[in-house]
Motif scaffolding. Structure first.
Motif, short mmCIF file in Angstrom:
data_model
loop_
_atom_site.label_atom_id
_atom_site.label_comp_id
_atom_site.label_asym_id
_atom_site.label_seq_id
_atom_site.Cartn_x
_atom_site.Cartn_y
_atom_site.Cartn_z
N GLU A 82 -2.55 -7.31 -35.79
CA GLU A 82 -3.29 -6.06 -35.88
C GLU A 82 -3.80 -5.66 -34.50
O GLU A 82 -4.32 -6.49 -33.78
N PHE A 83 -3.64 -4.38 -34.17
CA PHE A 83 -4.05 -3.90 -32.84
C PHE A 83 -5.26 -2.95 -32.89
O PHE A 83 -5.59 -2.34 -31.88
N LEU A 84 -5.89 -2.79 -34.08
CA LEU A 84 -7.00 -1.85 -34.15
C LEU A 84 -8.15 -2.31 -33.25
O LEU A 84 -8.31 -3.50 -32.98
N ALA A 85 -8.92 -1.34 -32.77
CA ALA A 85 -10.14 -1.66 -32.03
C ALA A 85 -11.33 -1.25 -32.89
O ALA A 85 -11.25 -0.26 -33.63
N ALA A 130 -15.40 0.62 -15.61
CA ALA A 130 -16.17 -0.54 -15.17
C ALA A 130 -17.39 -0.68 -16.08
O ALA A 130 -17.90 0.30 -16.60
N SER A 131 -17.82 -1.90 -16.31
CA SER A 131 -18.92 -2.13 -17.25
C SER A 131 -19.65 -3.42 -16.89
O SER A 131 -19.27 -4.13 -15.96
N VAL A 132 -20.66 -3.70 -17.72
CA VAL A 132 -21.42 -4.95 -17.55
C VAL A 132 -20.54 -6.16 -17.94
O VAL A 132 -20.91 -7.31 -17.71
N SER A 138 -15.14 -10.00 -30.41
CA SER A 138 -14.78 -11.33 -30.93
C SER A 138 -13.45 -11.83 -30.41
O SER A 138 -13.12 -13.00 -30.58
N CYS A 139 -12.65 -10.96 -29.78
CA CYS A 139 -11.26 -11.38 -29.55
C CYS A 139 -10.81 -11.59 -28.12
O CYS A 139 -10.05 -12.54 -27.87
N PHE A 140 -11.21 -10.76 -27.18
CA PHE A 140 -10.63 -10.88 -25.83
C PHE A 140 -10.78 -12.29 -25.28
O PHE A 140 -9.81 -12.92 -24.87
N GLY A 167 -25.48 -0.22 -17.27
CA GLY A 167 -24.36 -1.16 -17.38
C GLY A 167 -23.10 -0.54 -17.94
O GLY A 167 -22.08 -1.22 -18.10
N ARG A 168 -23.16 0.77 -18.28
CA ARG A 168 -22.00 1.43 -18.87
C ARG A 168 -21.68 2.75 -18.17
O ARG A 168 -20.82 3.50 -18.64
N ASN A 169 -22.41 3.04 -17.10
CA ASN A 169 -22.25 4.31 -16.39
C ASN A 169 -22.23 5.51 -17.33
O ASN A 169 -21.31 6.33 -17.31
C1 UGA Z 1 -9.67 -5.07 -28.73
C2 UGA Z 1 -8.34 -4.35 -28.49
O1 UGA Z 1 -8.60 -3.08 -27.89
C3 UGA Z 1 -7.59 -4.14 -29.81
O2 UGA Z 1 -6.33 -3.55 -29.55
C4 UGA Z 1 -7.42 -5.49 -30.49
O3 UGA Z 1 -6.78 -5.33 -31.74
C5 UGA Z 1 -8.75 -6.14 -30.68
O4 UGA Z 1 -9.42 -6.29 -29.39
C6 UGA Z 1 -8.67 -7.52 -31.26
O5 UGA Z 1 -7.67 -8.18 -31.17
O6 UGA Z 1 -9.74 -7.91 -31.78
P1 UGA Z 1 -12.09 -4.35 -29.55
O7 UGA Z 1 -12.50 -5.67 -28.99
O8 UGA Z 1 -12.52 -4.02 -30.93
O9 UGA Z 1 -10.49 -4.22 -29.52
O10 UGA Z 1 -12.63 -3.17 -28.62
P2 UGA Z 1 -12.17 -2.63 -27.17
O11 UGA Z 1 -12.25 -1.16 -27.22
O12 UGA Z 1 -10.93 -3.22 -26.71
O13 UGA Z 1 -13.35 -3.14 -26.24
C7 UGA Z 1 -13.51 -4.51 -25.92
C8 UGA Z 1 -14.60 -4.65 -24.86
O14 UGA Z 1 -14.15 -4.14 -23.60
C9 UGA Z 1 -15.89 -3.88 -25.19
O15 UGA Z 1 -17.00 -4.66 -24.81
C10 UGA Z 1 -15.77 -2.64 -24.33
O16 UGA Z 1 -17.01 -2.06 -24.03
C11 UGA Z 1 -15.10 -3.21 -23.09
N1 UGA Z 1 -14.38 -2.19 -22.29
C12 UGA Z 1 -13.35 -1.50 -22.84
C13 UGA Z 1 -14.75 -1.98 -20.97
O17 UGA Z 1 -15.68 -2.62 -20.45
N2 UGA Z 1 -14.07 -1.04 -20.23
C14 UGA Z 1 -13.02 -0.34 -20.75
O18 UGA Z 1 -12.44 0.49 -20.01
C15 UGA Z 1 -12.66 -0.57 -22.07
#
Ligand code: UGA
Ligand code: NAD
Length: 450
Positions: free
Chosen positions: A157-160, A264-266, A271-273, A427-429
């Motif tokens: 699944e690729f949803l965010a 850019a962010s804090v 749960s996943c990255f 922290g999020r501009n």
């Molecule tokens: C991420 C991926 O985007 C989804 O495709 C994936 O399915 C999902 O992980 C997963 O496997 O769980 P998610 O963690 O829900 O989705 O949200 P993101 O929008 O990716 O954001 C992750 C983190 O990166 C957040 O803390 C967000 O604020 C931060 N972020 C995102 C940044 O600091 N800068 C950005 O440009 C984008």
């Protein structure tokens, strides 16, 4: 009529199945979970997760062709296609602790499927799992098979979060991996037919099992790598007078790089990255590829650096101490439009500030006090239900989630009620730093000149 059962009613299982149900009225979809409170919440007016648009989808099909139940075995036994969407956290003990994926929940789901099944099943890996997991699952299922035919598919699944419904309605792609045997291909076709109810055929990619499993880890690693790359640049911007937003815009205009995911962010949370990169690192190490493992490890190191750099900047700019000072924290969720706090950078930042004896007052529009106190166990903080209340009498304000409402706050009112000099650490501009400076604030943004 095809019957679908999904094991795991979490952030993935709930929304994905709700969307399958609304797009495929002729398919009966049952989402099962061992957690009774979670299932009760899915059956109530207050769903267990906050996700824009989710309530409407669930309300439209719940009780018609979408059901939530704790009767796991009954619904697994009756289903033709079983999605497994249980949690796969990082192992905390034993071999691979701190890196490898903990497949305990997955394995227990697979054993239960083997125990209760009386007819052929397609078992779909929806959870994010290490490459080659399907082989292990196949062994568990077929060793207990009682003549039943199981086909395992990988359908990551690729949803965010925060955009789950949008992502599910219009996915960039759906990925299905299966065995390259006639039985495997038939199963791939059956799952493809479910998605074909609303996803254009060109967007449904089919691969072998291992490519599908690995593509999920690779996608998250690439996405997180982009954030760590831009965050690394933000540190250099602060040191040189360059502006990270201008750099992101300039590089994103190159169509080979593209404009998305360069904020850019804090630091990244969720749960996943981190879990998926640690898992990738572990797999590389197990396959004798330490150089590759170290390459990906660096993405996490930069993320940790970015979070501690933020705390250090707050403390050093407030005359090297925050002891006894009130610091308002606006936003605790790991991103906007979710109440999820798993691995949120706010946890590290709040712990760092409390470690320097700050009095932290937190406001988030979607995260409950109970959740925040659980995340910050042993770290004394106060939680309030209003941004102005959090900022009243504060020496500094830290913005840690990019909630839209933080852009629209009355910063003059906030300034008037703060101690002076009044600091903002964005922290999020998200705020207009120049406008705030005109009001008298001292503003620190990520990767921007002072
Ligand atoms: C991420 C991926 O985007 C989804 O495709 C994936 O399915 C999902 O992980 C997963 O496997 O769980 P998610 O963690 O829900 O989705 O949200 P993101 O929008 O990716 O954001 C992750 C983190 O990166 C957040 O803390 C967000 O604020 C931060 N972020 C995102 C940044 O600091 N800068 C950005 O440009 C984008
Ligand atoms: P979650 O913790 O929200 O939900 C998992 C659910 O599975 C829980 O409700 C738990 O009670 C249930 N469960 C565990 N073992 C069970 C069993 N044996 N029988 C029945 N129910 C059981 O997790 P999530 O965020 O939905 O993530 C699930 C998987 O999807 C993970 O592998 C994750 O990496 C992946 N994923 C998550 C996201 C996301 O945005 N959260 C996106 C893509 C992929």
């Amino acid at each position: 009529m095809v019957k679908i059962c999904c094991i795991g009613a979490g952030y993935v299982g709930g929304p994905t199945m709700a969307v399958i149900a609304i797009k495929c009225p002729a398919i009966e979809v049952v989402v099962v979970d061992i957690s009774k409170p979670r299932i009760d919440a899915w059956n109530s007016d207050t769903l267990p997760i906050y996700e824009p648009g989710l309530d409407d989808v669930v309300k439209a099909c719940r009780g018609k062709n979408l059901f939530f139940s704790t009767d796991v075995e009954k619904h697994v036994a009756e289903a033709d296609i079983i999605f497994v969407s249980v949690n796969t956290p990082t192992k905390t003990r034993g071999l691979g602790a701190g890196k490898a994926a903990d497949l305990t929940y997955w394995e227990s789901a697979a054993r239960m499927i083997a125990d209760v099944s009386k007819s052929d099943k397609i078992v779909v890996e929806k959870s994010t799992v290490p490459v080659k997991t399907a082989e292990a699952i196949e062994k568990i299922l077929t060793h207990n098979s009682k003549g039943i035919n199981y086909q395992i598919l990988s359908n990551p699944e690729f949803l965010a979060e925060g955009t789950a419904i949008e992502d599910l309605f219009k996915p960039d792609r759906v990925l299905i991996g299966g065995r390259e045997t006639p039985g495997g291909q038939k199963a791939v076709q059956a799952l493809k037919e479910v998605y074909a109810h609303w996803v254009p055929e060109a967007n449904i990619i089919t691969t072998n099992l291992w490519s599908a499993e690995l593509s999920k880890l690779a996608a998250n690693a690439f996405l997180a790598q982009r954030i760590s790359s831009v965050n690394a640049m933000s540190a250099l911007c602060e040191a040189t007078g360059a502006n990270v937003s201008e750099v992101s815009y300039a590089i994103g205009k190159d169509s080979r790089i593209g404009p998305k995911f360069l904020n850019a962010s804090v630091g990244f949370g969720g749960s996943c990255f981190q879990k998926d990169i640690l898992n990738l690192v572990y797999i590389c190490e197990c396959n004798g590829l330490p150089e590759v493992a170290n390459y990906w490890k660096q993405v996490i190191k930069i993320n940790d650096y970015q979070k501690s750099r933020f705390v250090n900047r707050v403390v050093s700019s407030m005359f090297n101490t925050v002891s006894g000072k009130k610091i308002a924290v606006l936003g605790f969720a790991f991103k906007k439009d979710t109440g999820d706090t798993r691995e949120t950078p706010a946890i590290d930042v709040c712990k760092g500030l409390v470690g320097d004896k700050a009095q932290v007052s937190i406001y988030d529009p979607q995260v409950t006090e109970e959740q925040i106190q659980r995340d910050l166990a042993m770290n004394k903080v106060s939680v309030v239900w209003d941004a102005y209340e959090a900022c009243k009498g504060a020496h500094g304000v830290c913005i840690l989630t990019e909630w839209d409402e933080f852009k629209k706050l009355d910063y003059q009112k906030i300034f008037d009620n703060m101690q002076k000099p009044a600091f903002v650490f964005d922290g999020r501009n998200v705020v207009d730093a120049e406008k705030l400076r005109e009001m008298g604030f001292i503003v620190y943004s990520i990767g921007k000149p002072l």
